[in-house]
Motif scaffolding. Structure first.
Motif, PDB file in Angstrom:
ATOM      1  N   GLY A 115       0.814  -1.216   0.000  1.00  0.00           N
ATOM      2  CA  GLY A 115       0.000   0.000   0.000  1.00  0.00           C
ATOM      3  C   GLY A 115       0.842   1.257   0.000  1.00  0.00           C
ATOM      4  N   LEU A 116       1.903   1.270   0.816  1.00  0.00           N
ATOM      5  CA  LEU A 116       2.762   2.452   0.879  1.00  0.00           C
ATOM      6  C   LEU A 116       3.545   2.622  -0.416  1.00  0.00           C
ATOM      7  CD1 LEU A 116       3.756   4.841   2.506  1.00  0.00           C
ATOM      8  CD2 LEU A 116       5.465   3.344   3.575  1.00  0.00           C
ATOM      9  N   LEU A 117       3.981   1.522  -1.014  1.00  0.00           N
ATOM     10  CA  LEU A 117       4.681   1.600  -2.296  1.00  0.00           C
ATOM     11  C   LEU A 117       3.772   2.223  -3.354  1.00  0.00           C
ATOM     12  CD1 LEU A 117       6.911   1.017  -4.336  1.00  0.00           C
ATOM     13  CD2 LEU A 117       6.093  -1.361  -4.450  1.00  0.00           C
ATOM     14  N   ALA A 118       2.536   1.749  -3.407  1.00  0.00           N
ATOM     15  CA  ALA A 118       1.590   2.302  -4.380  1.00  0.00           C
ATOM     16  C   ALA A 118       1.373   3.790  -4.136  1.00  0.00           C
ATOM     17  CB  ALA A 118       0.260   1.550  -4.300  1.00  0.00           C
ATOM     18  N   GLY A 168       5.367  14.635 -11.132  1.00  0.00           N
ATOM     19  CA  GLY A 168       6.063  14.735 -12.405  1.00  0.00           C
ATOM     20  C   GLY A 168       7.477  14.200 -12.404  1.00  0.00           C
ATOM     21  N   LEU A 169       7.802  13.314 -11.426  1.00  0.00           N
ATOM     22  CA  LEU A 169       9.150  12.751 -11.383  1.00  0.00           C
ATOM     23  C   LEU A 169       9.233  11.380 -12.035  1.00  0.00           C
ATOM     24  CD1 LEU A 169      10.350  13.747  -7.801  1.00  0.00           C
ATOM     25  CD2 LEU A 169      10.557  15.004  -9.939  1.00  0.00           C
ATOM     26  N   ILE A 170       8.125  10.668 -12.104  1.00  0.00           N
ATOM     27  CA  ILE A 170       8.102   9.371 -12.780  1.00  0.00           C
ATOM     28  C   ILE A 170       6.869   9.307 -13.684  1.00  0.00           C
ATOM     29  CG2 ILE A 170       9.271   8.280 -10.838  1.00  0.00           C
ATOM     30  CD1 ILE A 170       6.639   6.889 -10.130  1.00  0.00           C
ATOM     31  N   ARG A 171       6.866   8.348 -14.593  1.00  0.00           N
ATOM     32  CA  ARG A 171       5.733   8.155 -15.489  1.00  0.00           C
ATOM     33  C   ARG A 171       5.517   6.668 -15.728  1.00  0.00           C
ATOM     34  NH1 ARG A 171       7.670   7.435 -20.911  1.00  0.00           N
ATOM     35  NH2 ARG A 171       9.946   7.604 -20.987  1.00  0.00           N
ATOM     36  N   LYS A 172       4.299   6.312 -16.072  1.00  0.00           N
ATOM     37  CA  LYS A 172       3.987   4.931 -16.387  1.00  0.00           C
ATOM     38  C   LYS A 172       4.360   4.642 -17.837  1.00  0.00           C
ATOM     39  CE  LYS A 172       0.141   4.467 -13.130  1.00  0.00           C
ATOM     40  NZ  LYS A 172      -1.329   4.315 -12.996  1.00  0.00           N
ATOM     41  N   ILE A 173       4.920   3.465 -18.058  1.00  0.00           N
ATOM     42  CA  ILE A 173       5.268   3.038 -19.407  1.00  0.00           C
ATOM     43  C   ILE A 173       4.886   1.565 -19.568  1.00  0.00           C
ATOM     44  CG2 ILE A 173       7.212   4.639 -19.549  1.00  0.00           C
ATOM     45  CD1 ILE A 173       9.040   2.148 -19.215  1.00  0.00           C
ATOM     46  N   THR A 174       4.985   1.041 -20.774  1.00  0.00           N
ATOM     47  CA  THR A 174       4.860  -0.388 -21.034  1.00  0.00           C
ATOM     48  C   THR A 174       6.198  -0.883 -21.560  1.00  0.00           C
ATOM     49  OG1 THR A 174       2.504  -0.215 -21.537  1.00  0.00           O
ATOM     50  CG2 THR A 174       3.668  -2.167 -22.344  1.00  0.00           C
ATOM     51  N   LEU A 234       4.516   5.753  -5.310  1.00  0.00           N
ATOM     52  CA  LEU A 234       4.567   5.835  -6.775  1.00  0.00           C
ATOM     53  C   LEU A 234       3.534   6.827  -7.297  1.00  0.00           C
ATOM     54  CD1 LEU A 234       4.987   2.037  -7.602  1.00  0.00           C
ATOM     55  CD2 LEU A 234       6.719   3.824  -7.887  1.00  0.00           C
ATOM     56  N   LYS A 235       2.363   6.809  -6.729  1.00  0.00           N
ATOM     57  CA  LYS A 235       1.314   7.750  -7.140  1.00  0.00           C
ATOM     58  C   LYS A 235       1.755   9.187  -6.864  1.00  0.00           C
ATOM     59  CE  LYS A 235      -3.607   8.809  -6.484  1.00  0.00           C
ATOM     60  NZ  LYS A 235      -4.852   8.407  -5.764  1.00  0.00           N
ATOM     61  N   HIS A 236       2.386   9.404  -5.709  1.00  0.00           N
ATOM     62  CA  HIS A 236       2.882  10.749  -5.356  1.00  0.00           C
ATOM     63  C   HIS A 236       3.944  11.210  -6.348  1.00  0.00           C
ATOM     64  CE1 HIS A 236       4.725  13.982  -3.028  1.00  0.00           C
ATOM     65  NE2 HIS A 236       5.884  13.360  -3.169  1.00  0.00           N
TER      66      HIS A 236
END
Length: 226
Positions: A50-53, A63-69, A56-58
């Motif tokens: 839960g804390l990891l999620a 704007g420091l990370i983004r989702k990719i495939t 990552l959401k934060h």
């Protein structure tokens, strides 16, 4: 409401974004390339799902990370650094360099260690002045993990995965890396003592030994301080 230092200061504003527990370690792991959620779970033992999620959401919101495939054959969801996140790399490496000198000491019981973290260690130890005339590709095999480094005229780029045509290959296990981190040995000593195996072009191997300089560990406490 997000916690804030409520200060109009660049340092405080940065810590508002990355100062929470585990946040910098997530960014550290992403400096070596995109990661899946399961990769973070494997690397960051003790960080609940839960804390990891939430972290990552934060970081995505900031704007420091983004989702990719990930590309084939994986084709699985993952996270990667944005330009803003990647520019935190030098600050994280400076923290690592400070830690090698002032904070590491001996490995404590129960502390996790991953050979892949050596990717960042290489960048932190890298001495550009010793690599001004070097152009070589090095592959590192560390207890089942493989990455490579491209050195070109005083610069270094580290990439997870094998190299296509390495000039030299270094095989080393976690225990030797721990000894290096604790200041008990160096890359060069490990090769000379056959605790690490180096193969490839002799000139590239010789350059490798001189390009990485770990700081001598120091005590933070003053003489006589308990």
């Amino acid at each position: 409401m997000d916690r804030t230092y409520n200060q109009f200061c660049a340092t405080a504003r940065t810590l508002d974004i990355v100062g929470e527990r585990w946040t910098l370690l997530i960014l550290r792991d992403l400096l070596t390339g995109p990661k899946r959620f399961s990769d973070f779970q494997n690397s960051l033992r003790g960080l609940g799902t839960g804390l990891l999620a939430a972290r990552l959401k934060h970081l995505e919101h900031e704007g420091l990370i983004r989702k990719i495939t990930l590309p084939p054959p994986a084709r699985t969801p993952a996270y990667a650094l944005t330009e803003a996140g990647d520019e935190l790399g030098p600050a994280i490496l400076e923290l690592a360099k400070w830690g090698m000198k002032w904070a590491m000491g001996e490995r404590r019981e129960g502390e996790a260690f991953h050979g892949g973290w050596a990717v960042l260690g290489l960048r932190a130890y890298f001495d550009p002045s010793a690599a001004e005339d070097v152009r070589a590709i090095y592959e590192f095999r560390i207890s089942g993990e493989v990455f490579h480094a491209i050195v070109e005229n005083g610069t270094i780029e580290t990439i997870v995965g094998p190299a296509q045509r390495p000039d030299a290959v270094l095989e080393i296990d976690d225990e030797v890396l721990i000894d290096i981190a604790a200041g008990r040995t160096t890359f060069g000593q490990a090769v000379r003592e056959h605790r690490a195996q180096a193969s490839g072009a002799p000139q590239a191997i010789l350059a490798l030994v001189s390009m990485f300089r770990a700081p001598q560990p120091q005590s933070r406490r003053q003489p006589g301080q308990a």
